[in-house]
Scaffold this motif. Sequence first.
Motif: not given
Length: 178
Positions: A8-19
């Motif tokens: 979940g944390m890795l997904r959140n980190l990636q989502a921020g970078r994707d934005a």
Amino acid sequence: MDKAEKLGMLRNLQAGRDALGEAVAGVDEAMAARKPSQGAWSILDCVEHMVESERYLVTRLHAAEHADQPFEKARREAKIAALAADRSRPIDAPETVHPRGRFATLGEALAALDATRDEVVRWVEKCAGDPRSMLTDHPLIVGPVTCSETLIMIAAHPARHAKQIEEIRATLENEPRH
């Protein structure tokens, strides 16, 4: 941190970078360096700020000390997650993470951000304990901050500045060229 929390944390980190990636897509170096107004940050300045902020927060993760039991404040985690990405409430960045022209190009700044983000990802992947039992500090929060809260801030921070970059782009794209 169990496997589900890590994912979940890795997904959140990636989502921020994707934005952030979406916000800077198609930005050329001239636009990246332009400021929308006197005293405002440019797109390049925003990315530099993110690099310096994340570099600092990584040091806080590494400096964390283990507590005997979790310092869980679920409501505070939710509040941090909401506020970190919300541009309607200004948050003054500490002077140490203000942009100072450390990067010549947007590409250089994004590469530095990705290198720092890779270090955060490695920290998450190697984390064997409970990040709510690991205490550190943050310059804008009084008292101890958990590594879980720090990771929430790191993950959400690029999304906050992606919105700022979109605002800067809209201003610059609507500005008459001389």
